[in-house]
Design an enzyme around this catalytic site. Structure first.
Site, short mmCIF file in Angstrom:
data_model
loop_
_atom_site.label_atom_id
_atom_site.label_comp_id
_atom_site.label_asym_id
_atom_site.label_seq_id
_atom_site.Cartn_x
_atom_site.Cartn_y
_atom_site.Cartn_z
N LYS A 55 0.80 -1.23 0.00
CA LYS A 55 0.00 0.00 0.00
C LYS A 55 0.83 1.28 0.00
O LYS A 55 0.34 2.35 -0.35
CB LYS A 55 -0.98 0.00 1.17
N SER A 111 0.98 -9.99 -0.51
CA SER A 111 0.70 -8.55 -0.45
C SER A 111 1.15 -7.86 0.83
O SER A 111 1.31 -6.63 0.85
CB SER A 111 -0.79 -8.30 -0.69
N SER A 120 -7.76 1.72 9.63
CA SER A 120 -7.04 1.28 10.82
C SER A 120 -5.99 0.27 10.38
O SER A 120 -5.32 -0.34 11.18
CB SER A 120 -8.00 0.66 11.83
N GLU A 122 -10.32 -13.49 -3.03
CA GLU A 122 -10.91 -12.79 -1.88
C GLU A 122 -11.33 -13.83 -0.83
O GLU A 122 -11.40 -15.02 -1.11
CB GLU A 122 -12.10 -11.92 -2.32
N GLY A 170 -16.46 -13.19 2.18
CA GLY A 170 -16.86 -11.92 1.56
C GLY A 170 -16.57 -11.94 0.08
O GLY A 170 -15.66 -11.28 -0.39
N ASP A 191 -17.88 -10.60 -2.49
CA ASP A 191 -18.60 -9.56 -3.24
C ASP A 191 -17.98 -9.30 -4.61
O ASP A 191 -18.69 -8.97 -5.56
CB ASP A 191 -18.65 -8.26 -2.44
C1 LIG Z 1 -5.26 -3.62 1.33
C2 LIG Z 1 -4.67 -4.96 1.25
C3 LIG Z 1 -5.13 -5.91 0.31
C4 LIG Z 1 -6.28 -5.64 -0.62
O1 LIG Z 1 -5.97 -4.62 -1.53
P1 LIG Z 1 -7.11 -3.89 -2.38
O2 LIG Z 1 -6.40 -2.89 -3.21
O3 LIG Z 1 -8.07 -3.28 -1.40
O4 LIG Z 1 -7.79 -4.95 -3.18
C5 LIG Z 1 -4.48 -7.13 0.25
N1 LIG Z 1 -3.47 -7.43 1.09
C6 LIG Z 1 -3.01 -6.55 2.00
C7 LIG Z 1 -1.89 -6.97 2.87
C8 LIG Z 1 -3.59 -5.29 2.12
O5 LIG Z 1 -3.14 -4.43 3.03
#
Ligand SMILES: *Cc1c(COP(=O)(O)O)cnc(C)c1O
Length: 330
Positions: A62, A313, A87, A213, A217, A219
């Protein structure tokens, strides 16, 4: 009046934007490692490359989107500051990007957010504003900060520059390893997946892309099936980074256009995937970060002998919680 499809199309970032974001992030974000494990390859019968965003600054991808957005603020926006509601990892990403760019940051968090998260965010110099999610209206607090104090709101996924920034992780992966046959990407609000699709379109166009996902959830899966953005209640899952209630307008439009397959993973599958990553790769991955690997493990028999990319991620999980999850106690 609802926006027409053409209108939304014209506001979608392209791969050019991902390339521009990569330039802005050069020397600021980490070029995270691509790791492999011979034992995982043998177990699953594929050539698996892991793009490890758990090693990114703030411990998740992010930071890419947040920095890409803030670095394009006008002088007035920089002076007034940025506001974000989160958060989770988005809060820390905005706080760090703001600190690096000398922009005042206000992060709005529910009063019951974990104290460690609020402390981590404040440690980057952000002002943390708590609100009571049962008695106060978050929208109202936000409007006040935006309108009265002139702050710029950066949402966690449905934003042109955020999407472009998130796309740089898969751009790096494909530059490093070349084309892949399949790619597994965690899916919350879709910023990461839609940005990744821009890079895949340019660098590995024949690759099958899977967004993953939490099963609780789904969606995103339903939205693509039904052709509209489906809203759900906050899902109960250990994947706290993907507890989103709906896709964004921009992220949905990119997903609809590219048509990735959306898969789901259960909490026990996430724990197994996290355990495998600790055991064979010696890496700490948060539950949301393991979504892609969990889904790939389930369908590995259909990808024998293929080159498979897995995006890890993030890695922000409390060690005690990680231990409890792996011990089957939580
Ligand atoms: C925010 C996040 C996601 C999901 O990302 P999106 O862009 O909302 O789809 C996946 N893994 C981690 C570790 C995140 O912080």
């Amino acid at each position: 009046m609802p926006e027409t499809r053409n209108n939304v199309e014209s506001r979608l970032p392209t791969y050019e934007e991902v390339m521009a974001a990569a330039k802005r992030l050069e020397g600021v974000a980490h070029r995270t490692p691509v790791l492999r494990s011979r034992l995982i390859d043998e177990q699953l019968g594929a050539e698996v490359v892991f793009k490890c965003e758990n090693f990114q600054r703030i411990g998740a991808f992010k930071f890419r989107g947040a920095y890409n957005a803030l670095s394009q603020f006008s002088p007035e926006q920089r002076r007034a500051g940025v506001v974000a509601y989160s958060s989770g990892n988005h809060a820390q990403a905005i706080a760090l990007a703001a600190q690096l760019l000398d922009v005042p940051a206000t992060i709005v968090m529910p009063h019951d957010a974990p104290p460690a998260k609020a402390a981590a965010t404040a440690a980057y110099g952000a002002t943390v504003v708590r609100y009571d999610r049962y008695t106060e209206d978050r929208e109202e607090i936000g409007r006040d900060l935006e309108e009265r104090h002139g702050l710029t709101l950066i949402p966690p996924y449905d934003h042109y520059d955020v999407i472009a920034g998130q796309g740089t992780a898969v751009k790096e992966l494909l530059e490093d390893v070349g084309e892949v046959d399949a790619l597994f990407i965690p899916l919350g609000g879709g910023g990461l997946l839609s940005g990744s699709l821009l890079s895949v379109g340019a660098l590995s166009p024949h690759c099958a892309v899977y967004g993953v996902e939490p099963e609780a959830g789904n969606d995103g899966q339903r939205s693509l099936r039904e052709g509209r953005i489906v809203h759900i209640d906050t899902p109960q899952t250990i994947a706290d980074g993907a507890q989103t209630q709906h896709l964004g307008e921009l992220t949905f439009a990119i997903l609809q256009r590219s048509g990735p397959t959306i898969l789901t993973a259960t909490d026990p599958e996430l724990v197994e995937a996290m355990g495998s990553l600790v055991t064979f790769m010696k890496i700490v991955v948060e539950p949301t970060g393991a979504l892609g690997f969990a889904a790939f493990r389930r369908m590995a028999s259909r990808l024998q002998g293929r080159r498979v990319g897995v995006l890890i991620s993030g890695g922000n999980v409390d060690p005690a919680r990680l231990g409890a999850l792996l011990a089957g106690a939580a």
